[in-house]
Design a protein around this motif. Structure first.
Motif, PDB file in Angstrom:
ATOM      1  N   HIS A   1     123.789  63.376 -50.160  1.00  0.00           N
ATOM      2  CA  HIS A   1     124.272  63.657 -48.807  1.00  0.00           C
ATOM      3  C   HIS A   1     124.016  62.471 -47.877  1.00  0.00           C
ATOM      4  CE1 HIS A   1     123.935  68.155 -49.843  1.00  0.00           C
ATOM      5  NE2 HIS A   1     125.200  67.801 -49.847  1.00  0.00           N
ATOM      6  N   ILE A   2     122.865  61.825 -48.040  1.00  0.00           N
ATOM      7  CA  ILE A   2     122.560  60.658 -47.198  1.00  0.00           C
ATOM      8  C   ILE A   2     123.598  59.558 -47.415  1.00  0.00           C
ATOM      9  CG2 ILE A   2     120.918  58.789 -46.809  1.00  0.00           C
ATOM     10  CD1 ILE A   2     118.675  60.694 -47.369  1.00  0.00           C
ATOM     11  N   VAL A   3     123.912  59.274 -48.681  1.00  0.00           N
ATOM     12  CA  VAL A   3     124.891  58.231 -48.990  1.00  0.00           C
ATOM     13  C   VAL A   3     126.267  58.614 -48.459  1.00  0.00           C
ATOM     14  CG1 VAL A   3     126.055  56.989 -50.849  1.00  0.00           C
ATOM     15  CG2 VAL A   3     123.613  57.478 -51.021  1.00  0.00           C
ATOM     16  N   ALA A   4     126.643  59.896 -48.619  1.00  0.00           N
ATOM     17  CA  ALA A   4     127.963  60.357 -48.170  1.00  0.00           C
ATOM     18  C   ALA A   4     128.101  60.269 -46.658  1.00  0.00           C
ATOM     19  CB  ALA A   4     128.195  61.791 -48.633  1.00  0.00           C
ATOM     20  N   ILE A   5     127.005  60.465 -45.924  1.00  0.00           N
ATOM     21  CA  ILE A   5     127.068  60.439 -44.466  1.00  0.00           C
ATOM     22  C   ILE A   5     126.923  59.027 -43.916  1.00  0.00           C
ATOM     23  CG2 ILE A   5     125.874  61.196 -42.364  1.00  0.00           C
ATOM     24  CD1 ILE A   5     125.226  63.810 -43.801  1.00  0.00           C
TER      25      ILE A   5
ATOM     26  N   TYR B   1     116.101  64.543 -44.376  1.00  0.00           N
ATOM     27  CA  TYR B   1     116.828  65.346 -43.394  1.00  0.00           C
ATOM     28  C   TYR B   1     116.617  64.812 -41.983  1.00  0.00           C
ATOM     29  CZ  TYR B   1     119.043  68.999 -46.080  1.00  0.00           C
ATOM     30  OH  TYR B   1     119.894  69.661 -46.917  1.00  0.00           O
ATOM     31  N   ALA B   2     115.441  64.271 -41.718  1.00  0.00           N
ATOM     32  CA  ALA B   2     115.220  63.619 -40.420  1.00  0.00           C
ATOM     33  C   ALA B   2     116.141  62.401 -40.291  1.00  0.00           C
ATOM     34  CB  ALA B   2     113.758  63.204 -40.287  1.00  0.00           C
ATOM     35  N   LEU B   3     116.299  61.641 -41.395  1.00  0.00           N
ATOM     36  CA  LEU B   3     117.194  60.490 -41.389  1.00  0.00           C
ATOM     37  C   LEU B   3     118.650  60.922 -41.221  1.00  0.00           C
ATOM     38  CD1 LEU B   3     117.533  57.423 -41.767  1.00  0.00           C
ATOM     39  CD2 LEU B   3     117.629  57.821 -44.229  1.00  0.00           C
ATOM     40  N   ILE B   4     119.033  62.015 -41.893  1.00  0.00           N
ATOM     41  CA  ILE B   4     120.393  62.535 -41.761  1.00  0.00           C
ATOM     42  C   ILE B   4     120.660  62.969 -40.320  1.00  0.00           C
ATOM     43  CG2 ILE B   4     121.892  64.477 -42.380  1.00  0.00           C
ATOM     44  CD1 ILE B   4     120.767  64.322 -45.206  1.00  0.00           C
ATOM     45  N   LEU B   5     119.710  63.682 -39.715  1.00  0.00           N
ATOM     46  CA  LEU B   5     119.877  64.137 -38.336  1.00  0.00           C
ATOM     47  C   LEU B   5     120.008  62.955 -37.385  1.00  0.00           C
ATOM     48  CD1 LEU B   5     119.980  66.525 -36.381  1.00  0.00           C
ATOM     49  CD2 LEU B   5     117.477  66.448 -36.252  1.00  0.00           C
ATOM     50  N   TRP B   6     119.200  61.931 -37.602  1.00  0.00           N
ATOM     51  CA  TRP B   6     119.272  60.723 -36.767  1.00  0.00           C
ATOM     52  C   TRP B   6     120.641  60.054 -36.905  1.00  0.00           C
ATOM     53  CZ3 TRP B   6     116.266  58.391 -33.163  1.00  0.00           C
ATOM     54  CH2 TRP B   6     116.542  57.060 -32.848  1.00  0.00           C
ATOM     55  N   THR B   7     121.165  60.022 -38.132  1.00  0.00           N
ATOM     56  CA  THR B   7     122.479  59.410 -38.366  1.00  0.00           C
ATOM     57  C   THR B   7     123.587  60.231 -37.730  1.00  0.00           C
ATOM     58  OG1 THR B   7     121.683  58.517 -40.472  1.00  0.00           O
ATOM     59  CG2 THR B   7     124.070  58.597 -40.143  1.00  0.00           C
TER      60      THR B   7
ATOM     61  N   LEU C   1     123.422  62.286 -35.171  1.00  0.00           N
ATOM     62  CA  LEU C   1     123.382  62.192 -33.714  1.00  0.00           C
ATOM     63  C   LEU C   1     123.990  60.888 -33.213  1.00  0.00           C
ATOM     64  CD1 LEU C   1     119.841  63.676 -32.944  1.00  0.00           C
ATOM     65  CD2 LEU C   1     122.079  64.784 -32.668  1.00  0.00           C
ATOM     66  N   GLY C   2     124.036  59.881 -34.083  1.00  0.00           N
ATOM     67  CA  GLY C   2     124.627  58.608 -33.695  1.00  0.00           C
ATOM     68  C   GLY C   2     126.128  58.544 -33.886  1.00  0.00           C
ATOM     69  N   ILE C   3     126.729  59.572 -34.472  1.00  0.00           N
ATOM     70  CA  ILE C   3     128.181  59.614 -34.656  1.00  0.00           C
ATOM     71  C   ILE C   3     128.849  59.963 -33.331  1.00  0.00           C
ATOM     72  CG2 ILE C   3     130.075  60.724 -35.887  1.00  0.00           C
ATOM     73  CD1 ILE C   3     128.189  61.228 -38.207  1.00  0.00           C
ATOM     74  N   ALA C   4     129.840  59.188 -32.947  1.00  0.00           N
ATOM     75  CA  ALA C   4     130.474  59.376 -31.635  1.00  0.00           C
ATOM     76  C   ALA C   4     131.323  60.638 -31.593  1.00  0.00           C
ATOM     77  CB  ALA C   4     131.324  58.146 -31.296  1.00  0.00           C
TER      78      ALA C   4
ATOM     79  N   SER D   1     132.505  64.340 -32.045  1.00  0.00           N
ATOM     80  CA  SER D   1     131.866  65.644 -32.237  1.00  0.00           C
ATOM     81  C   SER D   1     132.388  66.333 -33.488  1.00  0.00           C
ATOM     82  CB  SER D   1     132.106  66.529 -31.006  1.00  0.00           C
ATOM     83  OG  SER D   1     133.501  66.700 -30.791  1.00  0.00           O
ATOM     84  N   GLY D   2     133.669  66.111 -33.804  1.00  0.00           N
ATOM     85  CA  GLY D   2     134.229  66.698 -35.021  1.00  0.00           C
ATOM     86  C   GLY D   2     133.584  66.132 -36.275  1.00  0.00           C
ATOM     87  N   GLU D   3     133.344  64.813 -36.285  1.00  0.00           N
ATOM     88  CA  GLU D   3     132.684  64.188 -37.424  1.00  0.00           C
ATOM     89  C   GLU D   3     131.228  64.636 -37.540  1.00  0.00           C
ATOM     90  OE1 GLU D   3     133.900  62.280 -39.815  1.00  0.00           O
ATOM     91  OE2 GLU D   3     135.908  62.561 -38.990  1.00  0.00           O
ATOM     92  N   ARG D   4     130.569  64.833 -36.397  1.00  0.00           N
ATOM     93  CA  ARG D   4     129.187  65.334 -36.430  1.00  0.00           C
ATOM     94  C   ARG D   4     129.132  66.724 -37.043  1.00  0.00           C
ATOM     95  NH1 ARG D   4     128.654  63.159 -31.094  1.00  0.00           N
ATOM     96  NH2 ARG D   4     128.853  65.264 -30.232  1.00  0.00           N
ATOM     97  N   LEU D   5     130.063  67.583 -36.631  1.00  0.00           N
ATOM     98  CA  LEU D   5     130.086  68.947 -37.166  1.00  0.00           C
ATOM     99  C   LEU D   5     130.388  68.943 -38.660  1.00  0.00           C
ATOM    100  CD1 LEU D   5     129.932  71.963 -36.524  1.00  0.00           C
ATOM    101  CD2 LEU D   5     132.392  71.912 -36.044  1.00  0.00           C
ATOM    102  N   LYS D   6     131.298  68.068 -39.098  1.00  0.00           N
ATOM    103  CA  LYS D   6     131.627  67.974 -40.526  1.00  0.00           C
ATOM    104  C   LYS D   6     130.434  67.507 -41.338  1.00  0.00           C
ATOM    105  CE  LYS D   6     134.859  65.686 -43.687  1.00  0.00           C
ATOM    106  NZ  LYS D   6     135.994  64.719 -43.799  1.00  0.00           N
ATOM    107  N   ALA D   7     129.690  66.533 -40.797  1.00  0.00           N
ATOM    108  CA  ALA D   7     128.520  66.018 -41.504  1.00  0.00           C
ATOM    109  C   ALA D   7     127.423  67.066 -41.605  1.00  0.00           C
ATOM    110  CB  ALA D   7     127.994  64.777 -40.797  1.00  0.00           C
ATOM    111  N   LEU D   8     127.201  67.807 -40.522  1.00  0.00           N
ATOM    112  CA  LEU D   8     126.182  68.861 -40.544  1.00  0.00           C
ATOM    113  C   LEU D   8     126.582  69.991 -41.475  1.00  0.00           C
ATOM    114  CD1 LEU D   8     125.197  69.057 -36.758  1.00  0.00           C
ATOM    115  CD2 LEU D   8     123.806  68.181 -38.634  1.00  0.00           C
ATOM    116  N   ASN D   9     127.862  70.354 -41.469  1.00  0.00           N
ATOM    117  CA  ASN D   9     128.330  71.423 -42.341  1.00  0.00           C
ATOM    118  C   ASN D   9     128.171  71.062 -43.811  1.00  0.00           C
ATOM    119  OD1 ASN D   9     129.768  74.053 -42.662  1.00  0.00           O
ATOM    120  ND2 ASN D   9     131.307  72.744 -43.603  1.00  0.00           N
TER     121      ASN D   9
END
Length: 317
Positions: free
Chosen positions: A124-128, A220-226, A228-231, A233-241
Motif C-alpha cells: 500500500h505504501i508503494v502504491a500510494i 500507517y503513520a507514513l501513509i497518513l502523512w503522504t 494528507l499531502g495529496i492536493a 480530495s478525491g485522490e485522498r479519499l481513494k488512497a484512504l479507501n
C-alpha cells in the motif's frame, strides 16, 4: 496447581481443557466455534481458489491475499481437529509429539500471517507514494523472495521451541489451559529449568508479532502523512479507501491477541470459561473475518466471484 515433587516425565501425554464449569454442556457449547471453523475453511478456500484461477487477480495485492488465505486455512487445520476431538469425542489426551507439532504449526502460521500483513502494508505504501513504479518494484520475483524471507524467518524463530521442549521434565498431572498446545503453556507446566525456553519464546515474539505490529503502525503513520499531502480530495479519499480493508484485517488479527493478553492478567482466575473462550476465538476470528472483509471491500473479488458463479450456471444449463 500441579506438583513437581512427585513423579516427573520427559515425554508425557497432555490433557486438553474445554470450558471450565461447562463440561456437562460440551455437546452444544462448541457448536458456534465449529461453525466458525467450517465457514472460515470454506471462505478462505473460495478466496484462494478464485485468486489462483482468475488471471485478472494475479496482482501483488491479491497474491498476498491468497497467501493470507492459505495461512488461515493452515491455522484452522492446526486447531480444528483437536477441538473436534475434545468437544465431540471427549478425547482430552494428546501425546507429547503431537502436542509439540501442533504448537509449532500454530505459531508458524500465525507468524506467516503477521509477516504477510506487514508486506501488504508495504504494498500500500508503494502504491500510494510511488504508483507509477509500483509494478516495477513489486515484481513476481520480488514477491517470491519476500515470501521466502517470511517463511525462513518464521521457521528459524519457531524451530528451537519444540526441540528445547524435549529436554524438559513434566509433572504427573499435565493439564493444559486450552484445547490446543502453545509454547507458553507447555513451558509453564514444566518442572525443570525453563530459562532458555522462556528466552527463546520471548525472542520469537519480539522479532515476529511485536516487530511486525510496530512496523505496521509506523507505515500507517507514513501513509497518513503522504495522504494528507495529496492536493486532490478525491485522490485522498481513494488512497484512504485502499487501506481500509487492510486496516480492518490488521485490527481483527491483533486486537483479539491484545484482549486475550489483558484478560489473562485481569480476569483469568475470576472467569476461566471466558478466558478459554477468548483463547479459542483469537485463533478463529481472523480466518473467519478475512474473507468477509475482502469480499465486502474489494470490488474485484466480488466481480470475480460473480463471474465464476455465472460461468458455473452456464455450464450446468
Amino acid at each position: 496447581m500441579f506438583s513437581c515433587n512427585t513423579s516427573t516425565f520427559a515425554h508425557s501425554t497432555f490433557l486438553l481443557t474445554g470450558f471450565p464449569g461447562l463440561e456437562a454442556s460440551h455437546h452444544w457449547v462448541p457448536i458456534p466455534i465449529n461453525l466458525i471453523c467450517v465457514v472460515s475453511i470454506l471462505g478462505n478456500s473460495i478466496i484462494f481458489f478464485l485468486i489462483c484461477t482468475d488471471p485478472g487477480l494475479h496482482k501483488p495485492m491479491y497474491i498476498f491475499l491468497s497467501t493470507l488465505a492459505a495461512s488461515d486455512l493452515d491455522l484452522c487445520s492446526s486447531t480444528f481437529p483437536t477441538m473436534v476431538r475434545l468437544f465431540w469425542l471427549s478425547a482430552r489426551e494428546l501425546p507429547f509429539d503431537l502436542c509439540a507439532a501442533q504448537m509449532f504449526f500454530i505459531h508458524v502460521f500465525t507468524y506467516v500471517e503477521s509477516g504477510v500483513l506487514l508486506v501488504m502494508d508495504f504494498d500500500h505504501i508503494v502504491a500510494i507514494r510511488n504508483p507509477l513504479h509500483h509494478a516495477m518494484i513489486l515484481t513476481h520475483s520480488t514477491m517470491t523472495k519476500v515470501g521466502a524471507a517470511i517463511l525462513v524467518r518464521t521457521v528459524v524463530l519457531n524451530l528451537p521451541g519444540p526441540i528445547l521442549l524435549k529436554h524438559l521434565l513434566f509433572p504427573q498431572l499435565r493439564v493444559l489451559s486450552h484445547c490446543y498446545c502453545l509454547h507458553c503453556h507447555l513451558v509453564g507446566l514444566a518442572c525443570s529449568d525453563t530459562q532458555i525456553n522462556s528466552l527463546t519464546g520471548l525472542i520469537s515474539i519480539l522479532f515476529s508479532l511485536r516487530l511486525d505490529f510496530s512496523l505496521i503502525m509506523l507505515s500507517y503513520a507514513l501513509i497518513l502523512w503522504t495522504v494528507l499531502g495529496i492536493a486532490s480530495s478525491g485522490e485522498r479519499l481513494k488512497a484512504l479507501n485502499m487501506c481500509v480493508s487492510h486496516l480492518c484485517i490488521v485490527l481483527v488479527f491483533y486486537l483479539p491477541k491484545l484482549a486475550l493478553s489483558v484478560l489473562h492478567r485481569v480476569e483469568k482466575h475470576n472467569c476461566p470459561a471466558l478466558a478459554v473462550l477468548m483463547a479459542n476465538l483469537h485463533f478463529l476470528v481472523s480466518p473467519f473475518m478475512n474473507p468477509i472483509v475482502y469480499c465486502i471491500k474489494s470490488k474485484q473479488i466480488r466481480q470475480g466471484l460473480l463471474k465464476h458463479f455465472q460461468q458455473k450456471s452456464v455450464d450446468v444449463s
